[in-house]
Scaffold this motif. Structure first.
Motif: not given
Length: 518
Positions: A248-275
Motif C-alpha cells: 500500500d503506497h497510496a499517499q492521500g487521494d491518488e486515483r485515476i479518474e475514469p473517462l467521463s461521458a463527454a470523453e467517451k462521446r469524444g472518443l466515439l467521434y474520434a473513432g468515426l473520424a479515424t475510420a
C-alpha cells in the motif's frame, strides 16, 4: 523497501556511481546546444581556411573530379555566409516538416484526445498485463512528440498504486517505454520527418538527388515495438520489482479518474473520424488511379511515392481531423478559436527549438559549403576499408558510439545534426544506405536516454520519483534504469544485426545498400 537516493556530493560508493558523477559533471560543462552549434560553426570556418591552406583534396567517388575545400574566411566565403544566413535557416529540411506535423498534433493534444487515449489504455489493463501495457503505451506515445514524459509517466505511478504495486515501478516501466523505446513505434511520429530530413541533407553531400523518406525505418520500428515491450516487461518484473515490492503506497487521494461521458462521446467521434480518414487514405492509395499513386507504375514502392512524400501532410491532417472530432464530441472544442488555440499552443513550445535550428542550419550549410564533409567521408571510408571490419561489427560499433555520445548530449535531433554530415556520407561510400545509418543511430540514441543526465526530461523524472521517495536523486534514476538500458542495447542490437544479415528492408522502398551512380 524504498529507493535510496545517491548524494552526488558524497564520495562515490561504486565504480558505476563514480562514472555517473563524471558524466554529470562533464555534461554540465557543455554549453547549450544552440551555443554548441554556434561554436562548431566557427570551428568549421577556421578549419575550412586551414584545409584550403594545406590544399587538402580527394577524388569525388561519383564523378572522379577533385574535391577541394572552400575557404570561408576569404572575401567570397564571408559574402556567402552573410548572404545565406536567412536561406540557410528557412530551407533547413527538418524545420518545415516538424512545424507542419506539430500543428496537427497540437490540435489532438489540446482537445484532450491523446490524454484520453492513454488513460483508456492503462485503465483497462488486466493486472498481470499492466506492466507490458504501460511499456507499450510509452513506446506508442512517442508518435505525439514527448507527451509521454509529462502525461504517461506520472499516470503510470498512480496506476500501479491503484493496483497495489509500487509507484516507482510503474514510473520506471513507463519511462523505459517512452524514452528507452524512443525509436520504436507502430506508426510514424514527429521525430521521423525530422531525422529523415537531416539524413537527406547529409546524403546529398555525396548524392544531391538522394531522398530519405520519413518512413525509411518504419518496418524496423514496427518490429522493434514488441521487442522493447517484452524486454521492458521482463526487466521490470525480474529485476526492478525486487527493489520495489508490492504494498500500500497510496499517499492521500491518488486515483485515476475514469473517462467521463463527454470523453467517451469524444472518443466515439474520434473513432468515426479515424475510420473516415482511413477510408479516404485507402481510396487514395489502393486503386491504381488513386490520387496518391503514380498511375501506370508497375513497381508498388515507386507507385506509392506520392503517398510516401505526403506523410508529413497526412500526420498534420490526421491529428487535426481526429482531434477536432474528439473536441466536438467531448465539448473541449466549441469553435474555430479553440482549434487555432491548439495549433498555437504547440508552436509556443518551439521557441528554443527554433533557436537551436537556426544555429544547426548554419552549421550544416557551412559544413556542406566547405566540402569538408565529403573530404572527411572519403578519407574516413578509406580508413574503415583498410581496417577491414565486417559489416555487422562495424554497424554495432556505430550504435555503441551513438549510445556513448548520448550520455553527454541528450537532444536526438541536435546529435544527428552533428553526426549525420560525417557518418551518413562515410557509410554511403562504404556501400551502406543512409537509411541503415539512420536506423543504427536511432537504436544507439534510444538505449541510453533513460540513464543520460543530459536528457531534457531527466530532471522531471527525478521530480516524479521524489513524490514517493523524497531522497531520490540522479543515482536513484540511473540505478533503476540501468538494467533497462543494458538489456535494450543487447536485445535491440541483436535484432538489428539479424535484420541486416537477412537483408530485410528497413522501410517502404528503403534499401540497405548504396551504390554510387556511374
Amino acid at each position: 523497501m524504498n529507493a535510496t537516493a545517491i548524494d552526488v556530493s558524497a564520495p562515490p560508493r561504486s565504480a558505476v556511481d563514480r562514472f555517473l558523477v563524471v558524466v554529470e559533471r562533464a555534461g554540465n560543462l557543455l554549453p547549450h546546444p544552440a551555443t554548441l552549434f554556434f561554436l562548431l560553426t566557427l570551428l568549421v570556418i577556421v578549419l575550412s581556411a586551414i584545409a584550403a591552406q594545406f590544399d587538402l583534396s580527394v577524388l569525388h567517388p561519383k564523378t572522379g573530379a577533385a574535391v577541394e575545400p572552400v575557404n570561408l574566411l576569404s572575401v567570397a566565403g564571408i559574402q556567402r555566409i552573410m548572404g545565406g544566413l536567412v536561406t540557410n535557416f528557412t530551407s533547413f529540411a527538418p524545420l518545415g516538416t516538424v512545424l507542419v506535423a506539430l500543428i496537427g498534433i497540437g490540435v489532438a493534444e489540446h482537445s484532450g484526445l491523446i490524454g484520453a487515449c492513454l488513460r483508456i489504455v492503462v485503465l483497462n489493463a488486466p493486472r498481470f498485463l499492466l506492466t507490458p501495457i504501460v511499456v507499450f503505451a510509452g513506446v506508442m506515445s512517442n508518435m505525439a512528440s514527448e507527451i509521454g514524459y509529462v502525461l504517461l509517466v506520472p499516470l503510470a505511478g498512480l496506476l500501479f498504486i491503484a493496483a497495489g504495486r509500487h509507484p516507482i515501478l510503474g514510473i520506471a516501466a513507463a519511462f523505459a517505454g517512452v524514452s528507452g523505446g524512443y525509436s520504436a513505434n507502430l506508426l510514424l511520429g514527429t521525430i521521423d520527418p525530422l531525422l529523415s530530413g537531416l539524413s537527406q541533407e547529409a546524403a546529398q553531400i555525396v548524392d544531391p538527388a538522394y531522398h530519405v523518406s520519413p518512413a525509411a525505418n518504419l518496418f524496423f520500428m514496427q518490429a522493434s515495438t514488441p521487442l522493447v515491450t517484452l524486454l521492458g516487461w521482463w526487466v521490470t518484473e525480474k529485476i526492478v520489482a525486487r527493489r520495489f515490492p508490492d504494498g500500500d503506497h497510496a499517499q492521500g487521494d491518488e486515483r485515476i479518474e475514469p473517462l467521463s461521458a463527454a470523453e467517451k462521446r469524444g472518443l466515439l467521434y474520434a473513432g468515426l473520424a479515424t475510420a473516415l480518414f482511413t477510408g479516404l487514405l485507402l481510396l487514395a492509395t489502393v486503386p491504381a488511379n488513386g490520387v496518391l499513386r503514380i498511375a501506370g507504375e508497375p513497381n508498388l514502392m515507386k507507385a506509392l511515392a506520392p503517398f510516401l512524400h505526403s506523410i508529413v501532410a497526412l500526420i498534420f491532417l490526421a491529428g487535426a481531423l481526429v482531434g477536432i472530432a474528439y473536441g466536438v464530441g467531448a465539448g473541449t472544442i466549441k469553435s474555430d478559436v479553440d482549434v487555432i488555440k491548439g495549433m498555437s499552443k504547440s508552436m509556443e513550445t518551439l521557441g528554443s527549438y527554433l533557436v537551436l535550428v537556426f544555429f544547426a542550419a548554419q552549421f550544416v550549410a557551412l559544413f556542406n559549403w566547405t566540402n569538408l564533409g565529403l573530404i572527411f567521408a572519403v578519407e574516413g571510408a578509406e580508413m574503415l576499408k583498410a581496417l577491414g571490419l565486417p559489416k555487422i561489427p562495424l554497424l554495432i560499433g556505430f550504435i555503441l558510439l551513438t549510445a556513448t555520445v548520448n550520455l553527454a548530449m541528450g537532444s536526438s535531433s541536435a546529435k544527428w545534426a552533428l553526426m549525420a554530415p560525417v557518418f551518413v556520407p562515410m557509410f554511403m561510400l562504404l556501400g551502406y544506405s543512409p537509411e541503415v545509418t539512420q536506423t543504427a543511430y536511432r537504436v544507439g540514441d534510444s538505449v541510453t536516454n533513460i540513464i543520460s543526465p543530459m536528457m531534457s526530461y531527466f530532471a522531471l523524472i527525478i521530480a516524479f520519483l521524489q513524490r514517493y521517495e523524497p531522497k531520490a536523486g540522479i543515482g536513484t534514476v540511473v540505478a533503476t534504469m540501468i538494467p533497462y538500458s543494458i538489456t535494450f542495447f543487447f536485445g535491440w542490437a541483436l535484432l538489428f544485426a539479424i535484420w541486416i544479415a537477412m537483408g530485410w528492408p528497413l522501410g517502404p522502398g528503403a534499401a540497405l545498400t548504396y551504390t554510387p551512380a556511374g
